[in-house]
Design an enzyme around this catalytic site. Structure first.
Site, PDB file in Angstrom:
ATOM      1  N   SER A   1       0.844  -1.198   0.000  1.00 56.79           N
ATOM      2  CA  SER A   1       0.000   0.000   0.000  1.00 56.79           C
ATOM      3  C   SER A   1       0.871   1.237   0.000  1.00 56.79           C
ATOM      4  O   SER A   1       1.990   1.227   0.558  1.00 56.79           O
ATOM      5  CB  SER A   1      -0.850  -0.032   1.271  1.00 56.79           C
ATOM      6  OG  SER A   1      -1.470   1.206   1.476  1.00 56.79           O
TER       7      SER A   1
ATOM      8  N   TYR B   1      -1.375  -0.617  11.023  1.00 58.85           N
ATOM      9  CA  TYR B   1      -1.745  -1.228   9.739  1.00 58.85           C
ATOM     10  C   TYR B   1      -0.616  -1.040   8.722  1.00 58.85           C
ATOM     11  O   TYR B   1      -0.171  -1.996   8.078  1.00 58.85           O
ATOM     12  CB  TYR B   1      -3.057  -0.620   9.201  1.00 58.85           C
ATOM     13  CG  TYR B   1      -3.255  -0.912   7.732  1.00 58.85           C
ATOM     14  CD1 TYR B   1      -3.512  -2.210   7.287  1.00 58.85           C
ATOM     15  CD2 TYR B   1      -3.126   0.100   6.768  1.00 58.85           C
ATOM     16  CE1 TYR B   1      -3.652  -2.486   5.929  1.00 58.85           C
ATOM     17  CE2 TYR B   1      -3.272  -0.175   5.417  1.00 58.85           C
ATOM     18  CZ  TYR B   1      -3.529  -1.472   5.004  1.00 58.85           C
ATOM     19  OH  TYR B   1      -3.653  -1.742   3.670  1.00 58.85           O
TER      20      TYR B   1
ATOM     21  N   LYS C   1       2.263  -3.735   6.644  1.00 55.89           N
ATOM     22  CA  LYS C   1       2.653  -3.792   5.225  1.00 55.89           C
ATOM     23  C   LYS C   1       4.171  -3.648   5.091  1.00 55.89           C
ATOM     24  O   LYS C   1       4.815  -4.343   4.302  1.00 55.89           O
ATOM     25  CB  LYS C   1       1.944  -2.686   4.431  1.00 55.89           C
ATOM     26  CG  LYS C   1       0.436  -2.840   4.361  1.00 55.89           C
ATOM     27  CD  LYS C   1       0.022  -4.088   3.588  1.00 55.89           C
ATOM     28  CE  LYS C   1      -1.466  -4.264   3.496  1.00 55.89           C
ATOM     29  NZ  LYS C   1      -1.882  -5.569   2.997  1.00 55.89           N
TER      30      LYS C   1
HETATM   31  P1  NAD Z   1     -11.145  -6.531   1.732  1.00 59.12           P
HETATM   32  O1  NAD Z   1     -11.328  -6.466   3.207  1.00 59.12           O
HETATM   33  O2  NAD Z   1     -12.332  -6.301   0.880  1.00 59.12           O
HETATM   34  O3  NAD Z   1     -10.489  -7.939   1.322  1.00 59.12           O
HETATM   35  C1  NAD Z   1      -9.595  -8.611   2.174  1.00 59.12           C
HETATM   36  C2  NAD Z   1     -10.094 -10.046   2.300  1.00 59.12           C
HETATM   37  O4  NAD Z   1      -9.194 -10.779   3.130  1.00 59.12           O
HETATM   38  C3  NAD Z   1     -11.482 -10.156   2.920  1.00 59.12           C
HETATM   39  O5  NAD Z   1     -12.317 -10.906   2.051  1.00 59.12           O
HETATM   40  C4  NAD Z   1     -11.250 -10.880   4.244  1.00 59.12           C
HETATM   41  O6  NAD Z   1     -12.334 -11.707   4.595  1.00 59.12           O
HETATM   42  C5  NAD Z   1      -9.978 -11.659   3.948  1.00 59.12           C
HETATM   43  N1  NAD Z   1      -9.148 -11.964   5.127  1.00 59.12           N
HETATM   44  C6  NAD Z   1      -8.693 -11.119   6.075  1.00 59.12           C
HETATM   45  N2  NAD Z   1      -7.959 -11.788   6.981  1.00 59.12           N
HETATM   46  C7  NAD Z   1      -7.930 -13.093   6.593  1.00 59.12           C
HETATM   47  C8  NAD Z   1      -7.345 -14.266   7.119  1.00 59.12           C
HETATM   48  N3  NAD Z   1      -6.631 -14.258   8.247  1.00 59.12           N
HETATM   49  N4  NAD Z   1      -7.531 -15.425   6.453  1.00 59.12           N
HETATM   50  C9  NAD Z   1      -8.265 -15.473   5.303  1.00 59.12           C
HETATM   51  N5  NAD Z   1      -8.851 -14.394   4.774  1.00 59.12           N
HETATM   52  C10 NAD Z   1      -8.685 -13.214   5.415  1.00 59.12           C
HETATM   53  O7  NAD Z   1      -9.979  -5.497   1.376  1.00 59.12           O
HETATM   54  P2  NAD Z   1      -9.482  -4.966  -0.042  1.00 59.12           P
HETATM   55  O8  NAD Z   1      -9.785  -3.514  -0.095  1.00 59.12           O
HETATM   56  O9  NAD Z   1      -9.913  -5.850  -1.120  1.00 59.12           O
HETATM   57  O10 NAD Z   1      -7.910  -5.082   0.182  1.00 59.12           O
HETATM   58  C11 NAD Z   1      -7.179  -6.204  -0.275  1.00 59.12           C
HETATM   59  C12 NAD Z   1      -5.727  -6.010   0.120  1.00 59.12           C
HETATM   60  O11 NAD Z   1      -5.238  -4.795  -0.431  1.00 59.12           O
HETATM   61  C13 NAD Z   1      -5.504  -5.911   1.627  1.00 59.12           C
HETATM   62  O12 NAD Z   1      -4.309  -6.586   1.947  1.00 59.12           O
HETATM   63  C14 NAD Z   1      -5.346  -4.421   1.862  1.00 59.12           C
HETATM   64  O13 NAD Z   1      -4.550  -4.152   2.991  1.00 59.12           O
HETATM   65  C15 NAD Z   1      -4.661  -3.995   0.572  1.00 59.12           C
HETATM   66  N6  NAD Z   1      -4.888  -2.579   0.238  1.00 59.12           N
HETATM   67  C16 NAD Z   1      -6.159  -2.101   0.198  1.00 59.12           C
HETATM   68  C17 NAD Z   1      -6.368  -0.762  -0.108  1.00 59.12           C
HETATM   69  C18 NAD Z   1      -7.761  -0.173  -0.095  1.00 59.12           C
HETATM   70  O14 NAD Z   1      -7.904   1.042   0.126  1.00 59.12           O
HETATM   71  N7  NAD Z   1      -8.813  -0.957  -0.349  1.00 59.12           N
HETATM   72  C19 NAD Z   1      -5.281   0.067  -0.384  1.00 59.12           C
HETATM   73  C20 NAD Z   1      -3.998  -0.473  -0.364  1.00 59.12           C
HETATM   74  C21 NAD Z   1      -3.812  -1.804  -0.037  1.00 59.12           C
HETATM   75  C1  WQD Z   2      -8.987  10.014   1.228  1.00 55.85           C
HETATM   76  C2  WQD Z   2      -9.129  11.499   1.462  1.00 55.85           C
HETATM   77  C3  WQD Z   2      -9.245  12.055   3.790  1.00 55.85           C
HETATM   78  C4  WQD Z   2     -13.072  10.008   4.487  1.00 55.85           C
HETATM   79  C5  WQD Z   2      -6.431   5.010   3.364  1.00 55.85           C
HETATM   80  C6  WQD Z   2      -5.432   4.233   4.139  1.00 55.85           C
HETATM   81  C7  WQD Z   2      -4.405   3.666   3.214  1.00 55.85           C
HETATM   82  C8  WQD Z   2      -5.046   2.884   2.059  1.00 55.85           C
HETATM   83  C9  WQD Z   2      -6.138   3.645   1.410  1.00 55.85           C
HETATM   84  C10 WQD Z   2      -5.079   0.579   2.582  1.00 55.85           C
HETATM   85  C11 WQD Z   2      -8.272  12.020   2.611  1.00 55.85           C
HETATM   86  C12 WQD Z   2     -10.543  12.394   3.096  1.00 55.85           C
HETATM   87  C13 WQD Z   2     -11.928  10.531   3.921  1.00 55.85           C
HETATM   88  C14 WQD Z   2     -14.095  10.898   4.914  1.00 55.85           C
HETATM   89  C15 WQD Z   2     -12.750  12.753   4.164  1.00 55.85           C
HETATM   90  N1  WQD Z   2      -5.663   1.677   2.517  1.00 55.85           N
HETATM   91  N2  WQD Z   2     -11.759  11.884   3.759  1.00 55.85           N
HETATM   92  N3  WQD Z   2     -13.884  12.244   4.733  1.00 55.85           N
HETATM   93  O1  WQD Z   2      -6.483   8.101   3.995  1.00 55.85           O
HETATM   94  O2  WQD Z   2      -5.643   8.289   1.620  1.00 55.85           O
HETATM   95  O3  WQD Z   2      -5.788   6.083   2.677  1.00 55.85           O
HETATM   96  O4  WQD Z   2      -7.035   4.142   2.384  1.00 55.85           O
HETATM   97  O5  WQD Z   2      -3.911   0.366   2.414  1.00 55.85           O
HETATM   98  O6  WQD Z   2      -3.618   2.871   4.011  1.00 55.85           O
HETATM   99  O7  WQD Z   2      -4.806   5.108   5.084  1.00 55.85           O
HETATM  100  O8  WQD Z   2      -7.875   7.216   2.049  1.00 55.85           O
HETATM  101  O9  WQD Z   2     -10.267   7.221   1.506  1.00 55.85           O
HETATM  102  O10 WQD Z   2      -9.577   7.344   3.926  1.00 55.85           O
HETATM  103  O11 WQD Z   2      -9.186   9.313   2.449  1.00 55.85           O
HETATM  104  O12 WQD Z   2     -12.607  13.981   4.021  1.00 55.85           O
HETATM  105  O13 WQD Z   2     -15.135  10.492   5.444  1.00 55.85           O
HETATM  106  O14 WQD Z   2     -10.483  11.773   1.847  1.00 55.85           O
HETATM  107  O15 WQD Z   2      -8.905  13.033   4.751  1.00 55.85           O
HETATM  108  O16 WQD Z   2      -7.849  13.307   2.263  1.00 55.85           O
HETATM  109  P1  WQD Z   2      -6.400   7.526   2.652  1.00 55.85           P
HETATM  110  P2  WQD Z   2      -9.295   7.691   2.513  1.00 55.85           P
END
Ligand code: NAD
Ligand code: WQD
Length: 338
Positions: free
Chosen positions: A124, A148, A152
């Site tokens: 991430s 969190y 990563k």
């Molecule tokens: P999500 O929660 O929709 O998907 C994650 C899945 O992992 C879920 O279906 C959950 O049930 C499963 N899971 C969690 N712990 C588990 C375990 N111990 N065993 C088996 N399954 C398990 O999240 P997402 O948004 O699809 O994110 C997927 C990946 O991408 C995550 O690793 C997240 O950290 C990373 N990521 C997400 C974002 C974002 O903003 N969505 C941004 C950057 C990175």
């Molecule tokens: C985006 C922008 C907020 C919600 C997070 C995690 C990051 C990654 C992605 C997994 C920012 C603003 C948000 C709201 C708002 N996840 N905001 N009102 O913070 O960039 O990243 O998600 O890896 O680890 O930290 O994403 O969607 O929360 O926020 O004003 O109700 O929207 O301040 O500027 P962020 P976000």
């Protein structure tokens, strides 16, 4: 190829599973359904016109993990499974470290035992912490600012050490920026449990009438309109990035890291305007205090992914909002209605 996808019923995992099936790969999904429902996979299969195998298992259950690999001739793993709520990670660090870090270590042991040494990992942009040096390149130092993000960072370090110790491993660390949008069919999308932490799902729930208004976290940032700027990337573009990374890994071992973003930043107010246009309605909002730990501006330099993988994000913020809205409008309660 036959690919094991952890977290394949989740938001990004379901879109990637669809892309894999459409590209002709065989997919085995492993998920404990902690934050997702099997309905997403049912719809993915419907869209693809093909089946994926589903195994309900927890990465902390080593016997179940071994059983998932046994006799299936898995060639590569895409590892999405993990917990991802920043605030929850601050309140429950051990839960996050054990689920994300120990879960990944268990997965890597199971892979070694089954002679599988190709993995694409969901990292991430959060690993860059509150770095204000934009655009962020893969050389920007990691400096996560919450548990969190540190899970990563630790997993990236573990995978790098593994690749150094055993040069048979092919490892891709994909640093996603801000995933948004949904499949254009409106059949699969993001379905957060409880109050959404991220901006797009929150805005979508306001637009569909599930919540009153968006709280905009800060309007005094040093940005053109004072609100935070992020690099929103369409989840279907992100899914395509995984296939490109998998192809690259097929060419040889090594550890590589790539930013997956568009290279463009959008402010919170720009997102609200774009979503409002997509939904054809006003979206109520109110300014409130900054959210602790938020950077003012974050966007990627995605040029390495383009140069190495031939991949680039193609979809605009307008498309992300249109697709996200179609999903939300057609599924106001997410997958709950089945
Ligand atoms: P999500 O929660 O929709 O998907 C994650 C899945 O992992 C879920 O279906 C959950 O049930 C499963 N899971 C969690 N712990 C588990 C375990 N111990 N065993 C088996 N399954 C398990 O999240 P997402 O948004 O699809 O994110 C997927 C990946 O991408 C995550 O690793 C997240 O950290 C990373 N990521 C997400 C974002 C974002 O903003 N969505 C941004 C950057 C990175
Ligand atoms: C985006 C922008 C907020 C919600 C997070 C995690 C990051 C990654 C992605 C997994 C920012 C603003 C948000 C709201 C708002 N996840 N905001 N009102 O913070 O960039 O990243 O998600 O890896 O680890 O930290 O994403 O969607 O929360 O926020 O004003 O109700 O929207 O301040 O500027 P962020 P976000």
């Amino acid at each position: 190829m036959r690919i094991l996808v952890t977290g394949g019923t989740g938001y990004i995992g379901s879109h990637t599973t669809l892309a894999l099936l459409e590209a002709g790969h065989d997919v085995v999904v492993v998920d404990n359904l902690l934050n997702s429902s099997q309905e997403s996979l049912r719809r993915v299969q419907e869209l693809a016109g093909r089946k994926a195998e589903f195994i309900q298992a927890d990465l902390l259950d080593t016997a179940a993990l071994d059983a998932a690999f046994d006799g299936r001739s898995i060639e590569a793993v895409i590892h999405f499974a993990g917990l991802k709520a920043v605030g929850e990670s601050v309140a429950k660090p051990l839960y996050y470290y054990s689920n994300n870090v120990v879960g990944t270590i268990n997965l890597l042991h199971a892979m070694e035992r089954h002679d599988v040494r190709t993995i694409v990992f969901s990292s991430s942009a959060t690993v860059y912490g509150a770095s204000e040096e934009v655009p962020l390149t893969e050389d920007t130092p990691m400096n996560a600012v919450n548990p969190y993000g540190r899970t990563k960072e630790h997993i990236e370090d573990i995978l790098s050490d593994l690749g150094s110790a055993d040069p048979r491993w092919s490892i891709a660390l994909l640093r996603y920026f801000n995933p948004a949008g949904a499949h254009e069919s409106g059949r699969i999308g993001e379905d957060p449990t409880g109050i959404p932490n991220n901006l797009l799902p929150f805005v979508a729930q306001v637009a569909v009438g599930r919540r009153d208004k968006v709280m905009v976290f800060g309007n005094d940032y040093p940005t053109p309109d004072g609100t935070g700027v992020r690099d929103y990337i369409h989840v279907v573009d992100l899914a395509a990035g995984h296939l490109a990374a998998l192809n690259y890994l097929g060419e040889g071992p090594g550890v590589r890291r790539w930013n997956l973003g568009t290279g463009n930043g959008s402010s919170v107010l720009e997102v609200l305007t774009a979503f409002s246009a997509a939904a054809g309605k006003d979206i109520a909002y109110e300014f409130t205090d900054r959210r602790p730990g938020d950077a003012a501006v974050s966007y990627a330099d995605p040029s390495a992914a383009h140069a190495d993988l031939g991949w680039r994000a193609e979809r605009s913020l307008a498309t992300m909002c249109e697709d996200h809205w179609r999903w939300q409008k057609n599924n106001p309660e997410g997958y709950a209605a089945g």
